[in-house]
Structure formats: structure tokens, C-alpha cells
Scaffold this active site. Structure first.
Site, mmCIF file in Angstrom:
data_model
loop_
_atom_site.group_PDB
_atom_site.id
_atom_site.type_symbol
_atom_site.label_atom_id
_atom_site.label_comp_id
_atom_site.label_asym_id
_atom_site.label_seq_id
_atom_site.Cartn_x
_atom_site.Cartn_y
_atom_site.Cartn_z
ATOM 1 N N HIS A 1 61.961 22.615 40.296
ATOM 2 C CA HIS A 1 62.819 21.794 39.446
ATOM 3 C C HIS A 1 62.386 20.337 39.411
ATOM 4 O O HIS A 1 62.913 19.581 38.601
ATOM 5 C CB HIS A 1 64.281 21.924 39.907
ATOM 6 C CG HIS A 1 64.916 23.196 39.436
ATOM 7 N ND1 HIS A 1 64.330 24.415 39.607
ATOM 8 C CD2 HIS A 1 66.080 23.435 38.772
ATOM 9 C CE1 HIS A 1 65.114 25.354 39.090
ATOM 10 N NE2 HIS A 1 66.166 24.782 38.576
ATOM 11 N N SER B 1 60.027 23.910 34.722
ATOM 12 C CA SER B 1 59.244 25.134 34.532
ATOM 13 C C SER B 1 58.026 24.876 33.656
ATOM 14 O O SER B 1 58.064 24.037 32.754
ATOM 15 C CB SER B 1 60.113 26.200 33.863
ATOM 16 O OG SER B 1 61.233 26.485 34.666
ATOM 17 N N LYS C 1 68.491 35.919 28.336
ATOM 18 C CA LYS C 1 67.225 36.650 28.308
ATOM 19 C C LYS C 1 66.990 37.361 29.647
ATOM 20 O O LYS C 1 66.523 38.501 29.687
ATOM 21 C CB LYS C 1 66.089 35.676 28.020
ATOM 22 C CG LYS C 1 64.792 36.381 27.686
ATOM 23 C CD LYS C 1 63.724 35.391 27.273
ATOM 24 C CE LYS C 1 62.445 36.112 26.926
ATOM 25 N NZ LYS C 1 61.369 35.195 26.551
ATOM 26 N N ASP C 2 67.341 36.685 30.748
ATOM 27 C CA ASP C 2 67.168 37.319 32.061
ATOM 28 C C ASP C 2 68.109 38.496 32.234
ATOM 29 O O ASP C 2 67.796 39.444 32.954
ATOM 30 C CB ASP C 2 67.396 36.299 33.178
ATOM 31 C CG ASP C 2 66.219 35.342 33.324
ATOM 32 O OD1 ASP C 2 65.088 35.758 33.012
ATOM 33 O OD2 ASP C 2 66.416 34.197 33.753
ATOM 34 N N GLU D 1 51.644 51.601 52.656
ATOM 35 C CA GLU D 1 52.346 51.723 51.387
ATOM 36 C C GLU D 1 51.479 51.168 50.263
ATOM 37 O O GLU D 1 50.599 50.337 50.482
ATOM 38 C CB GLU D 1 53.673 50.953 51.467
ATOM 39 C CG GLU D 1 54.693 51.643 52.352
ATOM 40 C CD GLU D 1 55.391 52.766 51.637
ATOM 41 O OE1 GLU D 1 54.826 53.878 51.609
ATOM 42 O OE2 GLU D 1 56.496 52.559 51.111
#
Lengths: 280, 434
Positions: free
Chosen positions: B219, B223, B247-248, B291
């Protein structure tokens, strides 16, 4: 400074890797890796066509009961089912009373103590008990089986690749080693107390063929007890012991998918609505 | 810091005003992930994965805390307690499958998040600290996932723990004492299981703390965006809420869709059957593999097969850790002032080679340690190191970037906002990198 050091470190790693590659390639050419018998003759499981397979597949309760009967009359002599309790059998469609009777009449009793003397003893099984092990301990199990240890079967259908089909294929897969195998790999001829089975990882299994003849188990529902049928049924039963919540899981999954799809649709609408007229 | 045109928190409700004077927590949230945070208007779907990684962590913490209520971290009963969860605990199968597959989902979104950062130059000034903290989170995730995989105490748990802690044994002189100290014994046993459980419970909260720093550092400059150019004015941004929360929300829906398909219809697809066999120190599995999310690193580890001054095993260990540690130097290795790969034709080509390279490494890491996989992973590992340490520092010297748009809003209005990865067939003009 970072870049020159980085480039040097990079050249170092690349040089050592290429050095390894050159030696690996030389060895590969001079002594090409020899094919192994397992590599060439091991077979992937055949499809048992179980009803529980597939996205929405459910268990066939009749088949599970037949499979349980095969387990009880054939497998249980050597193989435990220690994570499964008798009460779980109600899932197969047995009533509470039937489960109680099955537990009570089970050939092997559950370890206990004599309430008077405190000495080790056994007692009849209760529905709340897990299936008792057929052997008191590993030493006893090996002593009775030519030093091989019969694995517990509770999870076998998840503990092998393509486990449900594996169980079915293994049970129906006993045969004499093929002439090509013996010609190419004379060492893979089954030794004393071993049996050839192309579905077993190293081709030679210590378990004698357990299901050998039609009618070995007498089914009460009229199904013809062929070797193939019994193998399929016990594979279905062992799929259930490994994944008893399969049906709850799939139906919860279906409900979740519907819910999430509706959510996605609404969220997409909200997204489009919020951004309307906003260049992006 | 924020842009001067950011919305100001101005509570109308008397209680919120009272609260704001005493503990301005709502103000903090408003400025961090609310309408008070201006975000470039041209973000594409690749900018969804940060929020999704946060969601994945939350899912892991919630399911993990409940699982810990039923799990017993004791080598004698751990495996059995997992089966107890699967069979007798109400909804236990859901919790365990959600937790195991949630780990995979976490890594999927984090890998996409990292590759987003690699392509769009998110690691470059002034966001180096965001990148570095992200790598710290990634390392913590790997440690957490590794220790979590040990807890069911199956065959792969045990042998995975043995192989990975055995890597420390490759360190000259002090290696073996370090290995014994880490495990609390000569081989994984109760002591190791207990400490892994303790740390597995601790580290996710450390991750949450570092995420706070990660977002704080983000911040300060704000972004990034697909064009890689800086925000110039209010016309370039929209408030985080409602634009990106909406949107998220949609992104989260797609994430949950994939997660649900995995969890409910293929819960063991990404696992290994051997982990349904209880740990047995006397029986080594035919192929010990970690994994899937560790496969590329495992391939690098096994690619070193010949002693060269140092033992091969030590080279493998150095390279495996080096392959992650070098990412900490990335902001100073790649000096091209152009951030976005959209405007860097050479970089873009090598970026896609890297993507394919890492996929090949992943495939080889999951395959048995035999030819041809070893030779392929040697070539692929060599490219991995060359890409970051040699190619990236050098291409910025010769590359001619494509012309950058003047502003985000201009790019958006011309339809070149970068919401697709390709920029079409623009011709390069003279804009040397340095």
C-alpha cells in the site's frame, strides 16, 4: 555487484549440471538401463466396473453384503479390518439386530481381561467393537504365513494405485508366468511360497490364490458366485471399508456445486453491474 | 500513504464516529481494502490471486483448528486418529479432505500469484519489499506444508520427513548433529512428530503476520498493473471497494468451484496411495516423492548426480535452496526499467520458456529417479538457473522495449490495458533499456 555475482553463480550451477548430464549420458550410452521384469510385465488394474466409480456413483448395497460375506468366509481368516466397527455394517443395510448377531458370532473374539482374575482373556464382540485382528500380533501373523504379513484391509482400496480395481484384478490375476517372462527374466520365476500375479508390484505375491472355484461362497440372493463375481463383490466391499462416506461426500459435492454455481452467477452479475460504464 | 484523491473515511453513524475517535480499526480496514484504497482500473484476472491466497489461508486455519481438536500427535496413534476423523467425527471426512486439498489450492493460487509477479515485473522498484515479503511467506508455506504432510504418519509422511531432514545431513561437519537436533533423534519418531505438529500450528499465524506486512508494503506505492506504468492521476484508479471487492467475489466463486470439484469428487487425486499405509521405519516405499507442489524443487535436488569438488548431494541441496533464495535477488538481477512483460519482447519469450521449464521440472520431480527423467531435469535445472542468473541480467542490456502508453487511462481507452497477455504487433521504437 549483484549481477556479476549472480552470473558467476549461474554459470557455476549450469556447469555442474552439464557435467552431471555428460556423465549421465556417457553412462546411459555405455550401459543402457536394463529393463526390469516389473517394468515390462507388471499390469495396470482391469476395470471392475463398480457402481461406486464415477462422479455420481453409489454403492450397490446387495453387492456390499455379498462382498462382506466373501470377506467373512475367505479373507477374514488372515486379514484384519481394524478401522471398521461392526456397527458400521448397518451402512450395508443390515438391521441393528443382524449386526448384533454378526458381532456375536464372529469367529475371532475381542481381547479382554477376566473380570475376576485380571488375566488376559477374550470375549464375544459387540457392535461397538472394531473387527478383531485374526492374529494376536505381527510375529504370530508372520509365523502362520511363511514370514509374510497379511496387510490390514480397511484402507487397501485407497492404499494402492487405482485400489478398487486393483483388488479385483489381483484376485482374478493369478496365473502361471508367461513363457516370455521366464525366457527374458529367469530370476522372476516365483520362489518357494510365492505365486505369480502380474497385478502385484513385483509380480510375485506370497498370498496363495484365495478365491479359486465357483461356489466357494454360497450367496443367499441368488447371484451366481463365480470367481469373477466374488472378486468384484469383495472389491466393492473393500472400497466401502476404505471410503465409507463416499455417498455423503458425492451428494454434498453436488449440493455444493449447485450452491457455488449460483454464487458465481450472482457474483458475476454484481461484478458486471458495479463496473458498468467504467472503462477498464 | 495513499494517493491524495483517495476517498476519506467519514462515518455517519454516531457509534462508528465514537469508535473512530477511540480505536480507528474501521478506518484502517476502509483504507486497506475498502473504498479508501485507489487501485489501477486496468487490473486483469491475474490480480485476483492475492485475495484468493488469503482466502486459502483462512480456509486452512479454520479447518486445521477443528482437525486439531480430533487429531492426536503421537506416533503410536496419529494414523489411527486420522482414520477416526475420517470415520467417526461428524463431517470429519469433509474437514480432512478440505484441509489436504486446501493446501494444494493454496499452492496453485500462490504459484499463479508468483508467476503473475514474474511476468509483470511486480518485484521491481518501488515494490521490492512486497516481493521479498512474499518470498518469506512462500518459504513459510513450504515449511508448513511439509510438516503438515508428516502429521498423518503414513508411509510418505515418514519417508518424506526422513529424506527432507536428511538433506541437512549433507552439510559438511555439522550436518549430522543438525539433523539429529531437528528431528530430536536419529530418525523421525514421536519427538519429530510432536514438534512438527507444534510448528505446523504456529507457522500459519506467522504467515498471517507476514501477510499484514506484505499488504502494508504494497500500500505504500499502491498496486501495480498490467501496463507496468505508474498511476498518474485520479482518472487512472477506481476505489478498491466496490470495484475490486466485486471482481474478487467472482474470482472467489471460481476458486471455490475448482476446490469443490477436487474436494468432493477427487479428494485423493493429488495425494499418494502410500500415505494410507501406516508409517513403517522398516519398509521403504519403492518411490519416495513429496507432494506435487514440491516436485520442481525435488527435480533440482536430484539433478546433481556427480561429485564436483563438493559431493553431489551437497550440490543438490545447495541448488534446491538456491533455486528459491535467488528469487530474493531478482529485483537487482533484472534491471530493465520496463516492468510489464507486455512491452518486453525478449523477456516475454524467455518468460514462457521458464513456465514450460518449471512444468517439465515438476513432471520430472514426480517421476522415478531414472533415465530419461534425470537427464531431462538436468537440462531443465540448468535453464532455471540460467534464466534468473544469466539471461535476465543480460537481456535488459540489449532489449528494445515496445513504446509504453502515456497513462493507464490512455491504455484503457485504446484497448491496450493489458487485460490480455499479448500486445499485438506493435513495432519497437528506440527506447533502450538503460
Amino acid at each position: 555487484m549483484v549481477r556479476p555475482i549472480g552470473i558467476l553463480a549461474g554459470l557455476g550451477f549450469v556447469a555442474v549440471l552439464l557435467w552431471s548430464l555428460v556423465w549421465g549420458a556417457v553412462a546411459f550410452i555405455q550401459e543402457p538401463p536394463q529393463p526390469t521384469a516389473e517394468h515390462e510385465f507388471h499390469k495396470h488394474p482391469r476395470d471392475a466396473g463398480l457402481s461406486s466409480a464415477g462422479l455420481l456413483g453409489k454403492y450397490d448395497r446387495q453387492q456390499l453384503q455379498r462382498g462382506f460375506q466373501v470377506y467373512k468366509e475367505v479373507c477374514a481368516a488372515c486379514h484384519g479390518l481394524k478401522y471398521v466397527a461392526f456397527r458400521d455394517l448397518q451402512d450395508l443395510g443390515y438391521s441393528e439386530a443382524e449386526v448384533k448377531a454378526i458381532a456375536d458370532q464372529w469367529a475371532i473374539e475381542t481381547p479382554s481381561v477376566n473380570p475376576e482374575t485380571g488375566e488376559a482373556a477374550t470375549r464375544k464382540n459387540l457392535p461397538a467393537d472394531n473387527f478383531p485382528s485374526p492374529y494376536p500380533n505381527e510375529v504370530a501373523a508372520r509365523a502362520a504365513n511363511n514370514n509374510a504379513l497379511p496387510p490390514d484391509l480397511s484402507l487397501i482400496a485407497k492404499a494402492r494405485h487405482d485400489g478398487s480395481n486393483y483388488v479385483y484384478s489381483l484376485l482374478t490375476g493369478y496365473r502361471d508366468p508367461s513363457p516370455e517372462l521366464l525366457r527374458e527374466f529367469p530370476d522372476s520365476k516365483p520362489g518357494q511360497g510365492l505365486y505369480h500375479n502380474p497385478y502385484f508390484a513385483n509380480l510375485n505375491i506370497a498370498m496363495p490364490p484365495p478365491i479359486v472355484s465357483e461356489g466357494q461362497v454360497t450367496y443367499t440372493d441368488g447371484t451366481r458366485p463365480t470367481v469373477d463375481q466374488m472378486s468384484k463383490d469383495v472389491a466393492a466391499f473393500l472400497t466401502w471399508t476404505a471410503e465409507p462416506k463416499l455417498e455423503q461426500r458425492k451428494s454434498a459435492g453436488l449440493a455444493s456445486l449447485v450452491f457455488i454455481l449460483v454464487f458465481c452467477f450472482l457474483a458475476w452479475g454484481a461484478y458486471k453491474n458495479v463496473w458498468r460504464g467504467e472503462p477498464h | 500513504m495513499s494517493f491524495p484523491w483517495a476517498n476519506q473515511y467519514n462515518p455517519k453513524n454516531p457509534f462508528m464516529r465514537w469508535m473512530d475517535d477511540r480505536l480507528p480499526l474501521p478506518r484502517l480496514v476502509y483504507n486497506a481494502v475498502g473504498a479508501g484504497y485507489p487501485v489501477p482500473r486496468n487490473l486483469n484476472y491475474f490480480w485476483n490471486f492475492g485475495v484468493l491466497a488469503g482466502a486459502a489461508l483462512a480456509i486452512q486455519i479454520v479447518t486445521g483448528i477443528v482437525l486439531a481438536m480430533h487429531y492426536a500427535a503421537n506416533a503410536g496413534v496419529a494414523f489411527q486418529s486420522v482414520e477416526h476423523i475420517m470415520r467417526n467425527v461428524n463431517g470429519g471426512w469433509f474437514l480432512r479432505y478440505a484441509h489436504a486439498n486446501g493446501a494444494s489450492m493454496f499452492f496453485i493460487v500462490v504459484y499463479l500469484h508468483i508467476f503473475r509477479g514474474l511476468y509483470y515485473g511486480s518485484y521491481k522498484a518501488p515494490r521490492e519489499m512486497v516481493w521479498l515479503l512474499g518470498l518469506v511467506i512462500f518459504l513459510l508455506m513450504m515449511a508448513t506444508a511439509f510438516m503438515g504432510y508428516v502429521l498423518p504418519w503414513g508411509q510418505m509422511s515418514f519417508w518424506g520427513a526422513k529424506v527432507i531432514t536428511g538433506l541437512f545431513g549433507a552439510i559438511p561437519l555439522v550436518g549430522e548433529p543438525i539433523q539429529i537436533w531437528l528431528l530430536g533423534g536419529y530418525a523421525p519418531d514421536n519427538a519429530a512428530l510432536n514438534r512438527f505438529f507444534s510448528l505446523h500450528y504456529l507457522l500459519p499465524f506467522v504467515i498471517a503476520g507476514v501477510i499484514v506486512l506484505h499488504i502494508w508494503a504494497l500500500h505504500i506505492p499502491g498496486s501495480g498493473n498490467p501496463t507496468g506504468i505508474e498511476v498518474k492521476g485520479p482518472q487512472d484508479t477506481v476505489p478498491f471497494h466496490p470495484y475490486y471487492t466485486a471482481k474478487d467475489g467472482f474470482g472467489l466463486g471460481i476458486f471455490l468451484l475448482v476446490f469443490a470439484i477436487l474436494l468432493f469428487f477427487a479428494p485423493n487425486y493429488l495425494g499418494h496411495p502410500d500415505n494410507y499405509i501406516e508409517a513403517n521405519p522398516l519398509s521403504t516405499p519403492a518411490h519416495i516423492v513429496p507432494e506435487w507442489y514440491f516436485w520442481p524443487f525435488y527435480a533440482i535436488l536430484r539433478a546433481f548426480t556427480v561429485d564436483f569438488i563438493l559431493p553431489a548431494k551437497l550440490w543438490g541441496v545447495l541448488a534446491m535452496f538456491g533455486s528459491i533464495l535467488l528469487l530474493f535477488f531478482l529485483p537487482w538481477l533484472d534491471k530493465s526499467p520496463v516492468r510489464s512483460g507486455n512491452f518486453r519482447p525478449k523477456f516475454k519469450m524467455f518468460f514462457w520458456i521458464l513456465v514450460v521449464d518449471v512444468l517439465i521440472l515438476g513432471y520430472c520431480g514426480g517421476a522415478p529417479a531414472e533415465e530419461p527423467y534425470v537427464m531431462i531435469s538436468q537440462v531443465a535445472s540448468a535453464y532455471y538457473f540460467a534464466h534468473f542468473l544469466i539471461i535476465l541480467p543480460l537481456i535488459s542490456l540489449s532489449e528494445r522495449p515496445l513504446p509504453l502508453p502515456n497513462s493507464i487511462i490512455e491504455a484503457v481507452l485504446k484497448g491496450k490495458s493489458g487485460s490480455t497477455l499479448s500486445t499485438g504487433t506493435q513495432t519497437a521504437v528506440s527506447a533502450p533499456a538503460e
